[in-house]
Design a protein around this motif. Structure first.
Motif, PDB file in Angstrom:
ATOM      1  N   HIS A  89      46.167  -5.310 -41.511  1.00 19.34           N
ATOM      2  CA  HIS A  89      46.732  -5.095 -43.008  1.00 19.34           C
ATOM      3  C   HIS A  89      46.715  -6.402 -43.787  1.00 19.34           C
ATOM      4  CE1 HIS A  89      48.032  -1.049 -42.795  1.00 19.34           C
ATOM      5  NE2 HIS A  89      48.543  -1.197 -41.635  1.00 19.34           N
ATOM      6  N   TRP A  90      46.873  -7.573 -43.071  1.00 15.99           N
ATOM      7  CA  TRP A  90      46.825  -8.807 -43.680  1.00 15.99           C
ATOM      8  C   TRP A  90      45.505  -9.213 -44.330  1.00 15.99           C
ATOM      9  CZ3 TRP A  90      51.144 -12.105 -44.444  1.00 15.99           C
ATOM     10  CH2 TRP A  90      50.968 -13.393 -44.910  1.00 15.99           C
ATOM     11  N   ALA A 102      46.953  -5.133 -52.615  1.00 14.27           N
ATOM     12  CA  ALA A 102      47.519  -6.197 -51.673  1.00 14.27           C
ATOM     13  C   ALA A 102      48.789  -5.957 -51.234  1.00 14.27           C
ATOM     14  CB  ALA A 102      47.151  -7.746 -52.171  1.00 14.27           C
ATOM     15  N   ILE A 103      49.624  -5.624 -52.232  1.00 16.53           N
ATOM     16  CA  ILE A 103      51.260  -5.486 -51.905  1.00 16.53           C
ATOM     17  C   ILE A 103      51.325  -4.401 -51.137  1.00 16.53           C
ATOM     18  CG2 ILE A 103      53.200  -5.176 -53.175  1.00 16.53           C
ATOM     19  CD1 ILE A 103      52.316  -6.881 -55.424  1.00 16.53           C
ATOM     20  N   LEU A 108      53.138  -2.308 -46.106  1.00 15.32           N
ATOM     21  CA  LEU A 108      52.682  -1.452 -44.893  1.00 15.32           C
ATOM     22  C   LEU A 108      53.265  -2.154 -43.472  1.00 15.32           C
ATOM     23  CD1 LEU A 108      49.667   0.470 -45.692  1.00 15.32           C
ATOM     24  CD2 LEU A 108      51.894   1.446 -45.320  1.00 15.32           C
ATOM     25  N   ILE A 109      52.859  -3.449 -43.682  1.00 11.27           N
ATOM     26  CA  ILE A 109      53.440  -4.562 -42.588  1.00 11.27           C
ATOM     27  C   ILE A 109      54.792  -4.445 -42.457  1.00 11.27           C
ATOM     28  CG2 ILE A 109      53.758  -6.964 -42.138  1.00 11.27           C
ATOM     29  CD1 ILE A 109      50.675  -7.453 -43.023  1.00 11.27           C
ATOM     30  N   LEU A 110      55.307  -4.341 -43.651  1.00  9.49           N
ATOM     31  CA  LEU A 110      57.021  -4.600 -43.559  1.00  9.49           C
ATOM     32  C   LEU A 110      57.424  -3.172 -42.963  1.00  9.49           C
ATOM     33  CD1 LEU A 110      57.795  -6.518 -46.690  1.00  9.49           C
ATOM     34  CD2 LEU A 110      57.931  -7.409 -44.461  1.00  9.49           C
ATOM     35  N   ALA A 111      56.646  -2.228 -43.068  1.00 10.46           N
ATOM     36  CA  ALA A 111      57.263  -0.640 -42.535  1.00 10.46           C
ATOM     37  C   ALA A 111      57.479  -0.988 -41.218  1.00 10.46           C
ATOM     38  CB  ALA A 111      56.309   0.377 -43.098  1.00 10.46           C
ATOM     39  N   ASP A 116      59.468  -9.157 -42.143  1.00 14.94           N
ATOM     40  CA  ASP A 116      58.678 -10.198 -41.570  1.00 14.94           C
ATOM     41  C   ASP A 116      58.465 -11.240 -42.724  1.00 14.94           C
ATOM     42  OD1 ASP A 116      56.273 -10.855 -39.687  1.00 14.94           O
ATOM     43  OD2 ASP A 116      55.343 -10.810 -42.122  1.00 14.94           O
ATOM     44  N   LEU A 117      58.664 -12.489 -42.486  1.00 19.55           N
ATOM     45  CA  LEU A 117      58.958 -13.550 -43.470  1.00 19.55           C
ATOM     46  C   LEU A 117      57.502 -13.869 -44.031  1.00 19.55           C
ATOM     47  CD1 LEU A 117      61.058 -16.313 -41.592  1.00 19.55           C
ATOM     48  CD2 LEU A 117      61.837 -14.581 -43.198  1.00 19.55           C
ATOM     49  N   GLN A 118      56.362 -13.939 -43.443  1.00 19.43           N
ATOM     50  CA  GLN A 118      55.086 -14.204 -43.948  1.00 19.43           C
ATOM     51  C   GLN A 118      54.853 -12.937 -45.142  1.00 19.43           C
ATOM     52  OE1 GLN A 118      53.183 -16.662 -43.814  1.00 19.43           O
ATOM     53  NE2 GLN A 118      52.931 -17.177 -41.540  1.00 19.43           N
ATOM     54  N   ALA A 119      54.814 -11.667 -44.645  1.00 17.21           N
ATOM     55  CA  ALA A 119      54.655 -10.681 -45.639  1.00 17.21           C
ATOM     56  C   ALA A 119      55.614 -10.455 -46.847  1.00 17.21           C
ATOM     57  CB  ALA A 119      54.584  -9.345 -44.681  1.00 17.21           C
ATOM     58  N   THR A 120      56.734 -10.983 -46.635  1.00 19.68           N
ATOM     59  CA  THR A 120      57.825 -10.936 -47.699  1.00 19.68           C
ATOM     60  C   THR A 120      57.301 -11.834 -48.632  1.00 19.68           C
ATOM     61  OG1 THR A 120      59.558 -10.011 -46.203  1.00 19.68           O
ATOM     62  CG2 THR A 120      60.245 -10.991 -48.064  1.00 19.68           C
TER      63      THR A 120
END
Lengths: 313, 115
Positions: A89-90, A102-103, A108-111, A116-120
């Motif tokens: 996903h990244w 991209a967002i 989806l990562i945050l789901a 998750d700090l990186q994704a946020t």
């Protein structure tokens, strides 16, 4: 002295596993052997078609060659294989043709990794709004099929979520290029960061698991009962546990097969002086040996988290 | 014994029960129609043998429980005196709760076997 790459290349011929192919690919790439890395990925895909990580590494190689379209296709396949692959996903977010896409992948990562700090951070850099992080100390949700870990947003990064700490990953540490808070273009996101986030050291994962009170040791094995990694077990016991755990799981499946069951997600055995609890994810199994008084639910939580951390392996 | 297993079968989530010896011989059965109890008992005997070997090699003592979880139901094996009761569970059954609810039934079975 024989390098890790040479040792793995010999070992994989007798004991092939997806994780070993992926490690070989990663080490070959670091050594500048792109052909060797691609060859390892291709063999992994051929022999372990359910593995998603090989597609991700291959995608990264294609990006380095400037073949973005091919990389995008590979990452799409990786997500199909493992919809919860952080790296896939990244990478998809990095390769996305628009900020919206991209967002979407970062969300989806945050789901599956809430908070998750990186994704946020990346969503915010792209001008999006990240979903609210779960409250600290919130309870993890467990189901027989899927497990969603909910780490506290204030907790230190675990192995596999922005932290690679073992000596065996020195090569991975070199040149880590985390996404810069000021880098706004989508393509500017470091792709290697994503790979490294999920090329988690299995040793590190087991260290955390074995650090739990009452846990004697744990082993990660492949579908044939061959040891991928082990911690806390006496010499020879790791292979014994891996083999016996595979045997027990296989026999339990035989018992349930007439009922239409095709796979066991977990099993546990309680004995007078201890217990074993085993969890499967894809082709990998984590078996944990613990004292009899350790709560199985806590072991389940830790072991499943370790499996989640293993990513698309 | 059939009656005791019948009571156990009425516990929520239980899809069938089988009382087997450590050697995998059927002692009593309350399985759903169509199930091959002899084949099932033999496989469970094999499973118990594997569990005992594992426990012995790893210094874990004597196996008392075994449970396997799948998306389509599960398996719960509990010691009942010198024998084992294998419980086939329905999908979504709460195995922990089932273990608690099954306990008095297992004690009755163990008491009957001790006679």
């Amino acid at each position: 002295m024989e390098s890790e790459l040479d040792r793995l290349r010999k070992k994989v011929e007798n004991f092939p596993s997806a994780s070993m192919f992926n490690r070989i690919a990663e080490l070959a790439r670091q050594a500048g052997d792109k052909d060797g890395a691609e060859q390892a990925c291709r063999r992994c895909i051929k022999e372990f078609p359910r593995s998603s990580q090989a597609y991700v590494i291959l995608a990264d190689l294609k990006i380095a060659e400037g073949k973005s379209a091919e990389a995008r296709q590979l990452v799409t396949t990786a997500i199909e294989k493992d919809p919860r692959s952080y790296a896939a996903h990244w990478l998809s977010a990095s390769l996305a043709e628009s900020k919206e896409k991209a967002i979407h992948h970062l969300r989806l990562i945050l789901a599956f990794k809430p908070g998750d700090l990186q994704a946020t951070k990346r969503i915010q850099e792209l001008g999006g709004v990240a979903p609210p992080a779960p409250p600290a100390g919130s309870t993890a949700t467990v189901s027989s099929a899927r497990f969603a870990a909910r780490p506290s947003p204030t907790s230190p990064p675990r192995a596999g979520v922005g932290a690679i700490t073992t000596t065996s990953s020195k090569g991975l540490q070199a040149g880590i290029d985390a996404p810069s808070p000021t880098s706004t273009p989508v393509a500017a996101v470091s792709i290697n960061t994503a790979i490294r986030q999920t090329m988690v050291s299995r040793t590190g994962i087991l260290d955390a698991l074995c650090g739990e009170p009452g846990v004697r040791g744990a082993v990660i094995s492949d579908g044939q009962g061959r040891v991928v990694s082990a911690r806390g077990l006496a010499a020879g016991q790791d292979e014994l546990l891996a083999a016996l755990a595979a045997d027990l799981g296989k026999t339990a499946l035989e018992v349930l097969r007439p009922s239409g069951v095709e796979g066991i997600s977990s099993w546990s055995m309680g004995a007078t002086l201890g217990q074993i609890i085993s969890f499967n994810r894809g082709e990998l199994t984590v078996a944990v040996v613990a004292e009899a008084n350790v709560r199985p639910a806590m072991l389940e939580l830790r072991a499943r988290q370790a499996l989640v951390d293993l990513g698309g392996a | 014994m059939q009656e005791l297993l019948g009571h156990l079968n009425k516990v929520r989530g239980v899809g069938g029960t089988l009382l087997v010896s450590v050697e995998g011989l059927t002692m009593a059965s309350q399985l759903r129609t169509g199930a091959d109890e002899s084949a099932l008992a033999a496989t469970i005997g094999e499973l118990l043998g594997s569990a005992q070997r594992t426990a012995q090699h790893l210094g874990l003592g004597v196996p008392a429980t075994f449970q396997a979880i799948t998306d389509h139901g599960g398996l719960l094996i509990l010691a009942a005196g010198p024998a084992y009761v294998a419980i086939l569970t329905d999908a979504g059954a709460n195995l922990s709760l089932l273990g608690i609810e099954a306990k008095p039934h297992l004690e009755r079975i163990a008491a009957r076997l001790a006679l």
